[in-house]
Design a protein around this motif. Structure first.
Motif, PDB file in Angstrom:
ATOM      1  N   ILE A  49     -14.660  -4.211   9.205  1.00  0.00           N
ATOM      2  CA  ILE A  49     -13.338  -4.079   9.263  1.00  0.00           C
ATOM      3  C   ILE A  49     -12.345  -5.470   8.806  1.00  0.00           C
ATOM      4  CG2 ILE A  49     -11.338  -3.989  10.930  1.00  0.00           C
ATOM      5  CD1 ILE A  49     -13.186  -2.495  12.881  1.00  0.00           C
ATOM      6  N   LEU A  50     -13.032  -6.569   8.989  1.00  0.00           N
ATOM      7  CA  LEU A  50     -12.585  -7.876   8.537  1.00  0.00           C
ATOM      8  C   LEU A  50     -12.609  -7.833   7.144  1.00  0.00           C
ATOM      9  CD1 LEU A  50     -13.938 -10.616  10.998  1.00  0.00           C
ATOM     10  CD2 LEU A  50     -11.630  -9.611  10.762  1.00  0.00           C
ATOM     11  N   ALA A  51     -13.575  -7.249   6.310  1.00  0.00           N
ATOM     12  CA  ALA A  51     -13.770  -7.153   4.980  1.00  0.00           C
ATOM     13  C   ALA A  51     -12.986  -6.301   4.366  1.00  0.00           C
ATOM     14  CB  ALA A  51     -15.509  -6.749   4.682  1.00  0.00           C
ATOM     15  N   LYS A  52     -12.725  -5.357   5.110  1.00  0.00           N
ATOM     16  CA  LYS A  52     -11.751  -4.233   4.590  1.00  0.00           C
ATOM     17  C   LYS A  52     -10.369  -4.933   4.442  1.00  0.00           C
ATOM     18  CE  LYS A  52      -9.628  -0.073   5.557  1.00  0.00           C
ATOM     19  NZ  LYS A  52      -9.354   1.267   6.292  1.00  0.00           N
ATOM     20  N   ASN A  53     -10.110  -5.651   5.630  1.00  0.00           N
ATOM     21  CA  ASN A  53      -8.740  -6.089   5.850  1.00  0.00           C
ATOM     22  C   ASN A  53      -8.458  -7.263   4.624  1.00  0.00           C
ATOM     23  OD1 ASN A  53      -7.755  -4.674   7.627  1.00  0.00           O
ATOM     24  ND2 ASN A  53      -8.466  -6.190   9.262  1.00  0.00           N
ATOM     25  N   GLU A  54      -9.533  -8.134   4.333  1.00  0.00           N
ATOM     26  CA  GLU A  54      -9.433  -9.027   3.425  1.00  0.00           C
ATOM     27  C   GLU A  54      -9.396  -8.294   1.990  1.00  0.00           C
ATOM     28  OE1 GLU A  54     -11.883 -12.751   1.140  1.00  0.00           O
ATOM     29  OE2 GLU A  54     -12.206 -12.287   3.345  1.00  0.00           O
ATOM     30  N   ALA A  55      -9.949  -7.234   1.882  1.00  0.00           N
ATOM     31  CA  ALA A  55      -9.850  -6.511   0.590  1.00  0.00           C
ATOM     32  C   ALA A  55      -8.518  -5.901   0.503  1.00  0.00           C
ATOM     33  CB  ALA A  55     -11.155  -5.420   0.329  1.00  0.00           C
TER      34      ALA A  55
ATOM     35  N   VAL B 208      -5.928  -7.321  -2.591  1.00  0.00           N
ATOM     36  CA  VAL B 208      -5.327  -6.340  -3.532  1.00  0.00           C
ATOM     37  C   VAL B 208      -3.760  -6.295  -3.593  1.00  0.00           C
ATOM     38  CG1 VAL B 208      -5.046  -3.917  -4.472  1.00  0.00           C
ATOM     39  CG2 VAL B 208      -7.396  -4.950  -3.684  1.00  0.00           C
ATOM     40  N   LYS B 209      -3.325  -6.393  -2.184  1.00  0.00           N
ATOM     41  CA  LYS B 209      -1.879  -6.417  -2.283  1.00  0.00           C
ATOM     42  C   LYS B 209      -1.265  -7.648  -2.581  1.00  0.00           C
ATOM     43  CE  LYS B 209      -1.450  -3.189   1.586  1.00  0.00           C
ATOM     44  NZ  LYS B 209      -0.806  -2.934   3.275  1.00  0.00           N
ATOM     45  N   LYS B 210      -2.098  -8.750  -2.694  1.00  0.00           N
ATOM     46  CA  LYS B 210      -1.514  -9.840  -3.325  1.00  0.00           C
ATOM     47  C   LYS B 210      -1.547  -9.908  -4.651  1.00  0.00           C
ATOM     48  CE  LYS B 210      -4.791 -12.962  -2.949  1.00  0.00           C
ATOM     49  NZ  LYS B 210      -4.982 -13.001  -4.584  1.00  0.00           N
ATOM     50  N   ASP B 211      -2.542  -9.070  -5.324  1.00  0.00           N
ATOM     51  CA  ASP B 211      -2.677  -8.887  -6.550  1.00  0.00           C
ATOM     52  C   ASP B 211      -1.657  -8.132  -7.238  1.00  0.00           C
ATOM     53  OD1 ASP B 211      -4.944 -10.522  -6.717  1.00  0.00           O
ATOM     54  OD2 ASP B 211      -6.141  -8.816  -6.682  1.00  0.00           O
ATOM     55  N   LEU B 212      -1.353  -7.118  -6.510  1.00  0.00           N
ATOM     56  CA  LEU B 212      -0.322  -6.293  -6.930  1.00  0.00           C
ATOM     57  C   LEU B 212       1.213  -6.864  -6.785  1.00  0.00           C
ATOM     58  CD1 LEU B 212      -1.496  -2.767  -5.353  1.00  0.00           C
ATOM     59  CD2 LEU B 212      -1.651  -3.650  -7.729  1.00  0.00           C
ATOM     60  N   ALA B 213       1.070  -7.534  -5.925  1.00  0.00           N
ATOM     61  CA  ALA B 213       2.768  -8.383  -5.580  1.00  0.00           C
ATOM     62  C   ALA B 213       2.856  -9.331  -6.805  1.00  0.00           C
ATOM     63  CB  ALA B 213       2.875  -8.969  -4.335  1.00  0.00           C
TER      64      ALA B 213
ATOM     65  N   THR C 189     -14.818 -13.779  -4.102  1.00  0.00           N
ATOM     66  CA  THR C 189     -14.173 -12.566  -4.081  1.00  0.00           C
ATOM     67  C   THR C 189     -13.990 -11.988  -5.440  1.00  0.00           C
ATOM     68  OG1 THR C 189     -13.174 -12.795  -1.874  1.00  0.00           O
ATOM     69  CG2 THR C 189     -12.077 -11.282  -3.065  1.00  0.00           C
ATOM     70  N   LYS C 190     -14.580 -10.830  -5.632  1.00  0.00           N
ATOM     71  CA  LYS C 190     -14.493 -10.298  -7.297  1.00  0.00           C
ATOM     72  C   LYS C 190     -13.539  -9.477  -7.318  1.00  0.00           C
ATOM     73  CE  LYS C 190     -19.449 -11.602  -7.758  1.00  0.00           C
ATOM     74  NZ  LYS C 190     -20.636 -10.796  -8.271  1.00  0.00           N
ATOM     75  N   GLY C 191     -12.310  -9.865  -8.050  1.00  0.00           N
ATOM     76  CA  GLY C 191     -11.381  -8.839  -8.309  1.00  0.00           C
ATOM     77  C   GLY C 191     -11.451  -8.117  -9.680  1.00  0.00           C
TER      78      GLY C 191
ATOM     79  N   TYR D 171     -13.291  -2.054  -2.684  1.00  0.00           N
ATOM     80  CA  TYR D 171     -11.988  -1.368  -2.341  1.00  0.00           C
ATOM     81  C   TYR D 171     -11.316  -1.228  -3.709  1.00  0.00           C
ATOM     82  CZ  TYR D 171      -7.436  -0.772  -0.169  1.00  0.00           C
ATOM     83  OH  TYR D 171      -5.941  -0.308   0.051  1.00  0.00           O
ATOM     84  N   ILE D 172     -10.499  -0.173  -3.787  1.00  0.00           N
ATOM     85  CA  ILE D 172      -9.931  -0.145  -5.241  1.00  0.00           C
ATOM     86  C   ILE D 172      -8.554   0.718  -4.770  1.00  0.00           C
ATOM     87  CG2 ILE D 172     -10.914   2.134  -5.597  1.00  0.00           C
ATOM     88  CD1 ILE D 172     -10.455   1.386  -8.766  1.00  0.00           C
ATOM     89  N   GLN D 173      -7.349   0.052  -5.246  1.00  0.00           N
ATOM     90  CA  GLN D 173      -6.047   0.553  -5.196  1.00  0.00           C
ATOM     91  C   GLN D 173      -5.568   1.239  -6.431  1.00  0.00           C
ATOM     92  OE1 GLN D 173      -4.168   0.260  -2.272  1.00  0.00           O
ATOM     93  NE2 GLN D 173      -2.389   1.311  -3.238  1.00  0.00           N
ATOM     94  N   PRO D 174      -4.914   2.370  -6.436  1.00  0.00           N
ATOM     95  CA  PRO D 174      -4.532   3.059  -7.493  1.00  0.00           C
ATOM     96  C   PRO D 174      -3.357   2.242  -8.050  1.00  0.00           C
ATOM     97  CG  PRO D 174      -3.958   4.348  -5.782  1.00  0.00           C
ATOM     98  CD  PRO D 174      -4.709   3.245  -5.065  1.00  0.00           C
ATOM     99  N   LEU D 175      -3.234   2.117  -9.372  1.00  0.00           N
ATOM    100  CA  LEU D 175      -2.163   1.503 -10.093  1.00  0.00           C
ATOM    101  C   LEU D 175      -1.111   2.642 -10.621  1.00  0.00           C
ATOM    102  CD1 LEU D 175      -3.422  -1.381 -12.184  1.00  0.00           C
ATOM    103  CD2 LEU D 175      -1.807  -1.419 -10.351  1.00  0.00           C
TER     104      LEU D 175
END
Length: 580
Positions: free
Chosen positions: A40-46, A50-55, A118-120, A166-170
């Motif tokens: 759960i912690l790893a997911k939260n960090e992911a 991602v949200k930081k990257d998208l922002a 952390t690999k983005g 974890y992957i977030q759609p663009l």
């Protein structure tokens, strides 16, 4: 372990098992929770990453990209060469190049990966930059995103090390078309995704530390709980043992009362218990079995409470019907014990202690191994006590003779192995000389002779005369002289005056004879004759005239004979009758 601890130990074992299972479950749940929490912690960090990257990307996109100085680290993006004014000069010494959102984000992800592990990755199925090519997992994830338009996440290995991916759609926005319109995208299209891979090793290490701490706490709690259970066991055992002891004291007192009904078997229960324990130990039975046997012996005759006094207290031999009635005591004993929880385990032992190895016993006629082994031990002990106790018409045997008889009856009445063990265990037993079925106290004697009293006259009957003659010249009796008083023509008196008057006259004669000497024993035999046993010789002739006064006018005559018991060797009424 005795029966007193059985019930408590069962409860304690159940509690320990339950407590151990509960603590084990708590430990497993804690481990599962901590390892699950690591995910759960790893997911939260992911998600945060991602949200930081998208922002960051959105901020850049909202400005149409950013211009940065051209350096070795930030060279012009060759994939933006189609954009006018990609490069601009701000002065003679400084030249700027346009960095689109994706290129800026990839640069930042590279730095972040080098710093924190952390690999983005920004990737797409339609590539502008070949470096953004999706790996196998990302490629599969992009296919699902095309359908669901929802983030995809899972744990998988990268180079042999577990990662949370974890992957977030663009989604394509208006600002994206500046750089990507030529690829055919329209606003709202899924143009790829922002992927992140979080190494799980650090989270697992932290989870392990937490697990160790929690397991330590659980062990401490477990040990405290175990201590409480064991302490509770000790206290409960003390309480239960006290209650059971009190209960057994009442039961054993009850058994003593039953024995007091039958004064001729006093102490029998304790002796059978003692002998049985010696035999069982010789045969190697454990303490639990020995304790069961002891309790069974102490209660083996409890069923005699249902036996009528007329049978239980009868000193002489029983007739067939009386014998059948007294045999019922084992069934009654079984039913009484089986109805009490703490005695259920010994009820069957008691039930079969009169079975014979060859099947000739009762109540069920069991034979051989059908008979519980503890019952077979009690059978031998019971018989041994009977053999070494003075009986009404049979003197006791010595220990040696009793053991010889046990061995003679081995494989017949007794189990041969039990008889063999008894030969060893009982060979040094000391039999007290006062162990006897014969009455000792005045009250016991009166109870004893109750069965030997003549119902018409109240003096003793012929059966008691037989008994006294059999035990004469012993510790019980020492009679030297015997007198027979004959009444003649008494049947004619009965015919003339009736039986009631005849009985009254017999009673008068008996009372007169009984008053001659208080130490004499007076017996009525064969209807109208009397026997006097006396320690000292006396002049019976002087009393005949008194008897004749009683018989005056009855046409009954009187005569007598006198015998020296020792000289004539009179030991039974049969021998006495020959002297008439």
């Amino acid at each position: 372990m005795g029966y007193k601890a059985k019930f408590i130990n069962k409860i304690v074992c159940l509690l320990i098992i339950s407590w151990s299972a509960l603590m084990l479950l708590a430990a497993l749940l804690s481990m599962y929770r901590d390892y699950a929490y690591a995910t759960i912690l790893a997911k939260n960090e992911a998600v945060v990453s991602v949200k930081k990257d998208l922002a960051y990307r959105k901020w850049i996109a909202s400005h149409g990209g950013i211009y940065v100085p051209i350096t070795k680290r930030t060279p012009p993006n060759p994939y933006l060469s189609h954009i006018k004014n990609r490069d601009v000069n701000t002065s003679a010494s400084q030249q700027l190049t346009l960095m689109n959102p994706a290129y800026s984000l990839s640069q930042m992800m590279k730095d972040y990966s080098e710093l924190y592990g952390t690999k983005g990755h920004i990737t797409s199925t339609i590539l502008m930059n070949p470096k953004n090519k999706p790996d196998a997992w990302e490629e599969e994830a992009l296919k699902q995103i095309e359908k669901t338009q929802e983030p995809i996440y899972t744990k998988t290995e990268i180079n042999g090390e577990e990662h949370f991916r974890y992957i977030q759609p663009l989604k394509t926005e208006q600002s994206c078309l500046k750089c990507h319109a030529f690829q055919g995208y329209k606003v709202g299209d899924i143009r790829g995704g922002v992927s992140v891979s979080i190494p799980m090793k650090w989270y697992y290490n932290e989870a392990f530390k937490t697990i160790v701490l929690n397991i330590g706490i659980i062990i401490i709690v477990y040990l405290i709980g175990l201590g409480v259970i064991l302490y509770g066991r000790k206290k409960a055992k003390e309480i239960v043992e006290k209650k059971v002891k009190d209960y057994e004291q009442h039961i054993f007192s009850f058994v003593n009362i039953i024995e007091k009904r039958d004064s001729y078997t006093a102490g029998h229960t304790q002796r059978v218990a003692k002998y049985s324990v010696l035999i069982a130990k010789e045969m190697g039975f454990n303490d639990e079995k020995v304790d069961d046997l002891y309790r069974a012996c102490m209660l083996h005759d409890i069923g005699k409470i249902s036996t009528p006094d007329s049978i239980l207290l009868k000193p002489g031999k029983l007739n067939n019907l009386e014998y059948e009635i007294i045999k019922e005591h084992v069934v009654v004993s079984y039913e009484l014990l089986n109805s009490v929880d703490i005695y259920k385990d010994i009820a069957e032992i008691v039930r079969h202690h009169h079975e014979h190895f060859d099947g000739g016993g009762y109540p069920q006629g069991l034979k051989g191994d059908q008979i519980p082994i503890l019952s077979q031990i009690m059978t031998v002990a019971d018989a041994f006590d009977a053999m070494t106790t003075n009986r009404i018409y049979k003197a006791r045997k010595s220990v040696v003779k009793a053991i010889e008889e046990l061995n003679e009856l081995a494989s017949k009445q007794f189990n041969a192995q039990v008889a063999k063990a008894a030969s060893v265990a009982l060979k040094d037993v000391i039999i007290e000389h006062n162990i006897t079925q014969l009455p000792k106290s005045k009250i016991e004697k009166e109870r004893f002779v109750y069965f030997y009293k003549d119902q018409i006259t109240g003096i003793y009957n012929k059966e008691y005369l037989d008994f006294v003659l059999a035990y004469n010249s012993s510790d019980e009796f020492n009679m030297k002289h015997l007198y027979i008083v004959y009444l003649h023509n008494f049947s004619q008196y009965n015919t003339t005056h009736g039986w009631v008057n005849g009985d009254e006259l017999l009673s008068k004669v008996a009372n007169k004879l009984d008053s001659i000497n208080t130490n004499d024993l007076i017996f009525r035999i064969y209807g109208d004759d009397f026997v006097i046993l006396s320690e000292k010789e006396f002049d019976i002739e002087s009393h005949i005239s008194e008897l004749e006064e009683i018989l005056a006018g009855s046409n009954i005559s009187i005569s007598y004979k006198k015998f020296d018991i020792e000289q004539e060797d009179i030991t039974s009424t049969e021998e006495l009758e020959k002297l008439f």
